[in-house]
Design an enzyme around this catalytic site. Structure first.
Site, PDB file in Angstrom:
ATOM      1  CG  HIS A  20      11.005  -6.396  18.953  1.00  0.00           C
ATOM      2  ND1 HIS A  20      10.319  -6.999  20.145  1.00  0.00           N
ATOM      3  CD2 HIS A  20      11.295  -7.568  18.223  1.00  0.00           C
ATOM      4  CE1 HIS A  20      10.153  -8.295  20.093  1.00  0.00           C
ATOM      5  NE2 HIS A  20      10.643  -8.673  18.920  1.00  0.00           N
ATOM      6  CG  ASP A  28       7.971  -7.715  -7.908  1.00  0.00           C
ATOM      7  OD1 ASP A  28       7.356  -6.769  -7.523  1.00  0.00           O
ATOM      8  OD2 ASP A  28       7.653  -8.867  -7.751  1.00  0.00           O
ATOM      9  CG  HIS A 101       0.641 -10.602  -4.048  1.00  0.00           C
ATOM     10  ND1 HIS A 101       1.911 -10.570  -3.709  1.00  0.00           N
ATOM     11  CD2 HIS A 101       0.309  -9.501  -5.081  1.00  0.00           C
ATOM     12  CE1 HIS A 101       2.333  -9.340  -4.547  1.00  0.00           C
ATOM     13  NE2 HIS A 101       1.437  -8.976  -5.280  1.00  0.00           N
ATOM     14  CE1 TYR A 123       1.869 -12.854  -6.904  1.00  0.00           C
ATOM     15  CE2 TYR A 123       2.699 -14.261  -8.605  1.00  0.00           C
ATOM     16  CZ  TYR A 123       1.446 -13.446  -8.271  1.00  0.00           C
ATOM     17  OH  TYR A 123       0.302 -13.574  -8.794  1.00  0.00           O
ATOM     18  CB  SER A 124      10.641 -11.469  -6.614  1.00  0.00           C
ATOM     19  OG  SER A 124      11.125 -12.513  -7.395  1.00  0.00           O
ATOM     20  CG  ASN A 125       7.129  -8.700  -3.921  1.00  0.00           C
ATOM     21  OD1 ASN A 125       7.695  -7.953  -4.168  1.00  0.00           O
ATOM     22  ND2 ASN A 125       6.136  -9.504  -4.308  1.00  0.00           N
TER      23      ASN A 125
END
Length: 134
Positions: A20, A28, A101, A123-125
């Protein structure tokens, strides 16, 4: 043999070991991996596997309490953002937190692992924070 869609041994083992509040980052191809954080490199070639496909498969095995996105993803609008929004709308990503970012990269230092995809859209994170099933 496993019955679920996730076949990658390292990724499956990492998800099974999450507690947890632990963090798993899916990134990316250009996201830097902090020293000391495990890298699970799935990238084969640009676009393969893509960010959205990896996210869907991870969610088939991981209970997510909340997720973190960089503000810049909303300005850049990469294709994977539509999948993130759909999954968020279905309640599969829990609560949302937004960071710059630069702050996202600092957060990734606390991740159990960073999963590198072949995604080449900026920014594909996403950082997924583990929840509990009870």
């Amino acid at each position: 043999m496993k019955k679920t869609a996730l076949l990658n041994i390292a990724l499956s083992r990492t998800i099974a070991g999450l507690g947890h509040g632990d963090i798993l980052v899916i990134g990316d191809a250009g996201l830097p991996v902090p020293p000391g954080v495990e890298l699970i490199d799935l990238a084969v070639t640009p676009g393969i596997p893509d960010f959205a496909s990896v996210l869907r498969v991870v969610l088939a095995e991981m209970q997510v309490e909340r997720h973190v996105l960089a503000e810049e993803i909303f300005q850049a609008g990469p294709p994977g953002l539509a999948e993130v929004e759909a999954l968020h709308g279905q309640g599969l990503l829990g609560q949302r937190q937004r960071l710059r970012h630069t702050e996202f990269k600092v957060l990734s230092q606390r991740a159990k692992a960073v999963v590198r995809t072949g995604e080449c859209q900026p920014y594909s994170n996403i950082a997924l924070v583990a929840g509990v099933t009870f």
